[in-house]
Design a protein around this motif. Sequence first.
Motif, PDB file in Angstrom:
ATOM      1  N   ARG A  61     -33.142  18.630 -19.457  1.00  0.00           N
ATOM      2  CA  ARG A  61     -32.668  17.918 -18.121  1.00  0.00           C
ATOM      3  C   ARG A  61     -33.682  18.170 -17.054  1.00  0.00           C
ATOM      4  O   ARG A  61     -34.596  18.687 -17.099  1.00  0.00           O
ATOM      5  CB  ARG A  61     -31.706  19.061 -17.734  1.00  0.00           C
ATOM      6  CG  ARG A  61     -31.172  18.475 -16.342  1.00  0.00           C
ATOM      7  CD  ARG A  61     -29.961  19.159 -15.878  1.00  0.00           C
ATOM      8  NE  ARG A  61     -28.669  18.523 -16.652  1.00  0.00           N
ATOM      9  CZ  ARG A  61     -27.563  18.470 -15.999  1.00  0.00           C
ATOM     10  NH1 ARG A  61     -27.190  19.085 -14.919  1.00  0.00           N
ATOM     11  NH2 ARG A  61     -26.645  17.800 -16.569  1.00  0.00           N
ATOM     12  N   ASP A  73     -30.455  13.824 -18.437  1.00  0.00           N
ATOM     13  CA  ASP A  73     -30.653  14.595 -19.893  1.00  0.00           C
ATOM     14  C   ASP A  73     -30.791  13.835 -20.940  1.00  0.00           C
ATOM     15  O   ASP A  73     -30.386  12.794 -21.382  1.00  0.00           O
ATOM     16  CB  ASP A  73     -29.155  15.107 -20.201  1.00  0.00           C
ATOM     17  CG  ASP A  73     -28.542  16.111 -19.146  1.00  0.00           C
ATOM     18  OD1 ASP A  73     -29.356  16.702 -18.062  1.00  0.00           O
ATOM     19  OD2 ASP A  73     -27.598  16.300 -18.950  1.00  0.00           O
ATOM     20  N   HIS A  89     -23.492  17.878 -20.697  1.00  0.00           N
ATOM     21  CA  HIS A  89     -23.689  16.913 -19.603  1.00  0.00           C
ATOM     22  C   HIS A  89     -22.539  16.519 -18.777  1.00  0.00           C
ATOM     23  O   HIS A  89     -22.459  16.577 -17.699  1.00  0.00           O
ATOM     24  CB  HIS A  89     -24.441  15.644 -20.228  1.00  0.00           C
ATOM     25  CG  HIS A  89     -24.571  14.487 -19.419  1.00  0.00           C
ATOM     26  ND1 HIS A  89     -25.496  14.488 -18.427  1.00  0.00           N
ATOM     27  CD2 HIS A  89     -23.517  13.484 -19.112  1.00  0.00           C
ATOM     28  CE1 HIS A  89     -25.221  13.569 -17.642  1.00  0.00           C
ATOM     29  NE2 HIS A  89     -24.391  12.910 -17.860  1.00  0.00           N
ATOM     30  N   TYR A 144     -27.561  16.729 -10.912  1.00  0.00           N
ATOM     31  CA  TYR A 144     -28.363  17.749 -10.842  1.00  0.00           C
ATOM     32  C   TYR A 144     -28.477  18.552  -9.561  1.00  0.00           C
ATOM     33  O   TYR A 144     -28.298  17.649  -8.493  1.00  0.00           O
ATOM     34  CB  TYR A 144     -29.771  17.066 -10.884  1.00  0.00           C
ATOM     35  CG  TYR A 144     -31.012  17.859 -11.124  1.00  0.00           C
ATOM     36  CD1 TYR A 144     -31.550  18.224 -12.402  1.00  0.00           C
ATOM     37  CD2 TYR A 144     -31.480  18.560 -10.029  1.00  0.00           C
ATOM     38  CE1 TYR A 144     -32.841  19.227 -12.591  1.00  0.00           C
ATOM     39  CE2 TYR A 144     -32.633  19.420 -10.330  1.00  0.00           C
ATOM     40  CZ  TYR A 144     -33.153  19.698 -11.679  1.00  0.00           C
ATOM     41  OH  TYR A 144     -34.279  20.710 -11.674  1.00  0.00           O
ATOM     42  N   PHE A 170     -29.005  23.910 -18.124  1.00  0.00           N
ATOM     43  CA  PHE A 170     -28.699  23.122 -19.132  1.00  0.00           C
ATOM     44  C   PHE A 170     -29.307  23.641 -20.605  1.00  0.00           C
ATOM     45  O   PHE A 170     -28.406  23.829 -21.431  1.00  0.00           O
ATOM     46  CB  PHE A 170     -29.595  21.754 -18.832  1.00  0.00           C
ATOM     47  CG  PHE A 170     -29.386  20.637 -20.106  1.00  0.00           C
ATOM     48  CD1 PHE A 170     -28.146  19.897 -20.267  1.00  0.00           C
ATOM     49  CD2 PHE A 170     -30.261  20.554 -21.140  1.00  0.00           C
ATOM     50  CE1 PHE A 170     -28.098  19.156 -21.143  1.00  0.00           C
ATOM     51  CE2 PHE A 170     -30.237  19.580 -21.941  1.00  0.00           C
ATOM     52  CZ  PHE A 170     -29.018  18.932 -22.331  1.00  0.00           C
TER      53      PHE A 170
END
Length: 165
Positions: free
Chosen positions: A41, A68, A117, A123, A133
Amino acid sequence: CVLARMEYYKCAGHPEHEFLLFYFRHWIDGCSAQAVVSADRAVQGQGRSLKQASELVSPSSSDTNAYDSVSIYGSPRDAAPQLQVRYTPYSRLCTFDFPSSSAPSALQVSTVLSLVHRQAPAYHLYENQCYWFSSAVWGSLKELFPSDQDSECENHRARARYRGV
């Protein structure tokens, strides 16, 4: 094709990015072979360029999309130089080998990646970054596809930490 092994890595440079490598076992012309796949990520900023977390203006910005990515490298021998260019320098923190009886398929691994995800598509520097992640995917696969043997961790405490904190 099934997942034979997954490995957890940390980059030694700044920032200390974390990523996973998957080793999928498959058959080619009656012979067993392996393919290496990475998952990680990052931040996707304006102009579709990838940025490190330290370049973000606002770490709590809700409109910062997570990037991702999954990359296929081919055989372990072919993967090594490409991984060194993309992530250098890096070190392996943990390894988990899946027994044939409970190894997830490539489809099952991709489903876990997709679900992680979807859990946090944005983020966030303090919550949903590369550490989160990698840890979420690692933990999910270990929980869903258990093994009698535990993972081998050379430096488990280095996971999800930036400069030791």
